[in-house]
Enzyme design. Structure first.
Site, short mmCIF file in Angstrom:
data_model
loop_
_atom_site.label_atom_id
_atom_site.label_comp_id
_atom_site.label_asym_id
_atom_site.label_seq_id
_atom_site.Cartn_x
_atom_site.Cartn_y
_atom_site.Cartn_z
N GLU A 37 4.13 -7.65 -10.99
CA GLU A 37 4.09 -6.21 -11.26
C GLU A 37 5.46 -5.72 -11.71
OE1 GLU A 37 0.47 -4.72 -8.46
OE2 GLU A 37 2.48 -4.24 -7.76
N ARG A 96 -2.59 -13.19 -5.14
CA ARG A 96 -4.04 -13.15 -4.88
C ARG A 96 -4.74 -12.54 -6.07
NH1 ARG A 96 -4.31 -7.68 -4.61
NH2 ARG A 96 -2.56 -6.63 -3.62
N GLY A 149 0.80 -1.22 0.00
CA GLY A 149 0.00 0.00 0.00
C GLY A 149 0.83 1.27 0.00
N GLY A 150 2.06 1.16 -0.50
CA GLY A 150 2.90 2.35 -0.61
C GLY A 150 3.51 2.81 0.71
N ARG A 170 -11.95 3.10 -10.60
CA ARG A 170 -12.27 2.80 -9.20
C ARG A 170 -13.05 3.98 -8.63
NH1 ARG A 170 -7.21 -0.12 -6.14
NH2 ARG A 170 -6.44 -1.31 -7.91
P1 ADP Z 1 3.52 -1.54 -2.49
O1 ADP Z 1 3.62 -3.01 -2.21
O2 ADP Z 1 3.59 -0.72 -1.24
O3 ADP Z 1 2.38 -1.19 -3.38
P2 ADP Z 1 5.42 -1.47 -4.73
O4 ADP Z 1 6.79 -2.00 -4.65
O5 ADP Z 1 4.42 -2.27 -5.50
O6 ADP Z 1 4.88 -1.16 -3.27
O7 ADP Z 1 5.44 -0.03 -5.35
C1 ADP Z 1 4.29 0.78 -5.40
C2 ADP Z 1 4.46 1.88 -6.38
O8 ADP Z 1 5.62 2.68 -6.04
C3 ADP Z 1 4.73 1.43 -7.80
O9 ADP Z 1 3.53 1.14 -8.50
C4 ADP Z 1 5.42 2.66 -8.35
O10 ADP Z 1 4.44 3.66 -8.57
C5 ADP Z 1 6.29 3.13 -7.20
N1 ADP Z 1 7.64 2.56 -7.24
C6 ADP Z 1 8.05 1.42 -6.65
N2 ADP Z 1 9.36 1.17 -6.91
C7 ADP Z 1 9.79 2.17 -7.67
C8 ADP Z 1 11.07 2.48 -8.31
N3 ADP Z 1 12.13 1.70 -8.16
N4 ADP Z 1 11.14 3.61 -9.06
C9 ADP Z 1 10.06 4.41 -9.22
N5 ADP Z 1 8.86 4.17 -8.65
C10 ADP Z 1 8.70 3.07 -7.89
#
Ligand code: ADP
Length: 446
Positions: free
Chosen positions: A277, A293, A166-167, A339
């Site tokens: 992803e 999931r 969730g960021g 959404r």
């Molecule tokens: P979470 O599991 O918290 O969602 P993620 O690893 O999937 O975290 O990353 C979420 C979002 O963060 C990605 O969709 C992208 O927008 C941004 N992000 C993640 N890693 C990077 C990266 N190395 N460079 C730029 N943006 C990133």
């Protein structure tokens, strides 16, 4: 032996009604659970049984593992459907379900555990031939020790929590002066949110798109892909609008990454629905994580392939059947999902409360996934997703027009929603040209 199979839906909201419909269409019986603030959810009225599992706060109800297992026992179900969020990626819960005799509808808990740890996940996928974002996942001991390592990667970088989701627990670092403070604050946030302060460092990509590959495995070494999705339109790392398939990417690049994902999932005998992803920049894919999931945006894949992913999950888990062949899965048209969140379209502050009136959009290839109805009260306790508007048409331009029509038809009164934001996105010329990146919404449109 029971003649009719029965599942327990261990979730609420949009995914609960989605799973209920899928199960009922297959002729299964359904038991549902709810918290005391969710008594009036539509899917409860359509379930064979509804069992209260505790008060409003999620930790006391939808995250209460013992209460959910007890409900499964009470209802005498065959399997537990976790949906997304809550316990869907909790390996120890999955293990408890299986050990208690209720099949957890998802992959092997060991796979959930590895993929739930972003460092372990990256190590595993690299060994399976999947490209990752360059970075550093080793020990972080001191400012002096880490500085030269990060200099080598090159700024900007992003600090991420290994248990993140969730960021949360992420920090972008533009230069060396910001590095140590960012690491410490990401560690603190991660500790609070996930009980694990381990973080790692990745090269921060400037303007990537978020592209993901839907896969489905039989758990015995066979897997297929169901093409790609583009989920680049995000706010605070949360997806807002999703599409399938991803466009403006060379066909051979997509074919290549889809095939690599299938091979990797076959290698680990992946079971059920999963998503890999990636960030996509300058013609290259970089793996960021795997979700073990069903995802909120699974619907757009269903629209273009004609495959009901939730039913496929249920059939595999309950009947042991996997009927999909790669050659039979074709892309037909273009699909998009908006959404709909209960929130202010300008400030994004949540807007719970009673929905006075709902008017659903309709039409050919227009889909509305939601638990809401006139008089339904959106509780304050959970996330703000209340509906998904999904449309499909022959090509992307037609799909955009159809989505505009569907959103104009949609009425939700009494609370605020982000509908207007979607309409603004749909009119944007860069959006129309697929000329955007993951921060486009935040940096240029809102
Ligand atoms: P979470 O599991 O918290 O969602 P993620 O690893 O999937 O975290 O990353 C979420 C979002 O963060 C990605 O969709 C992208 O927008 C941004 N992000 C993640 N890693 C990077 C990266 N190395 N460079 C730029 N943006 C990133």
């Amino acid at each position: 032996m029971k003649e009719t199979k029965k599942i327990l839906i261990a979730n609420r909201g949009v995914i609960a009604i989605r799973a209920l419909r899928a199960a009922k269409e297959l002729g299964y019986k359904v038991a549902s659970v709810y918290s005391t603030v969710d008594r009036d959810q539509k899917h409860l009225k359509l379930s064979d049984e509804a069992i209260c599992i505790g008060p409003g706060p999620a930790r006391d109800s939808y995250l209460n593992e013992a209460a959910i297992i007890a409900a499964a026992e009470l209802a005498n179900v065959d399997a537990i459907y976790p949906g997304y969020g809550f316990l869907a990626e909790n390996a120890s819960f999955a293990e408890k379900c299986n050990q208690s005799g209720f099949k957890f509808i998802g992959p092997d808990p060991k796979v959930i555990e590895i993929m739930g740890d972003k460092i372990k996940a990256k190590e595993l996928v690299v060994s399976l031939g999947i490209p990752i974002v360059p970075g550093y996942s080793g020990d972080i001991q001191s400012n002096e020790q880490i500085r030269p390592i990060v200099r080598e990667i090159g700024y900007p970088v992003i600090v991420k929590a290994t248990s993140g989701g969730g960021g949360k627990g992420m920090r972008i670092v533009n230069n060396e002066n910001e590095l140590w403070d960012s690491i410490v604050s990401a560690q603190n946030e991660a500790k609070l949110a996930f009980g694990n302060d381990k973080v790692f460092i990745e090269k921060f990509l400037g303007k990537p798109r978020h592209i993901e590959i839907q896969i489905f495995g039989d758990g015995k070494g066979k897997a297929i892909h169901l093409y790609s999705r583009d989920c680049s339109l995000q706010r605070k790392y949360q997806k807002i609008l999703e599409e399938a398939p991803a466009l403006n990417i060379p066909r051979e690049k997509l074919d290549e990454i889809q095939n690599i994902c299938v091979k990797a999932c076959e290698e680990i005998s992946y079971e059920g629905a999963g998503t890999l992803e990636f960030l996509y920049e300058d013609g290259q894919f970089f793996f960021i994580e795997m979700n073990t999931r069903i995802q909120v945006e699974h619907t757009v894949t269903e629209m273009i392939t004609g495959i009901d992913l939730v039913q496929s999950q249920l059939i595999l888990a309950l009947e042991g059947q996997f009927k999909m062949e790669q050659d039979d899965i074709k892309v037909n048209g273009h699909a998009m999902q908006c959404r709909i969140n209960a929130e202010d379209p300008e400030t994004f502050i949540p807007s719970p409360g009673v929905i006075e009136n709902v008017h659903r959009p309709g039409g050919y290839h227009v889909r509305f996934e939601s638990q809401i109805y006139s008089g339904y009260k959106v509780p304050t306790n959970y996330d703000s997703l209340i509906a998904e508007v999904i449309v499909k048409d022959r090509d992307r331009d037609k799909t955009i027009n159809k989505m505009e029509m569907a959103l104009n038809e949609l009425v939700i009164s009494g609370i605020k929603t982000n509908k207007e934001l979607h309409l603004r996105i749909l009119e944007d010329s860069k959006f129309k040209n697929v000329d955007y990146y993951i921060k486009y919404l935040e940096e240029e449109l809102i």
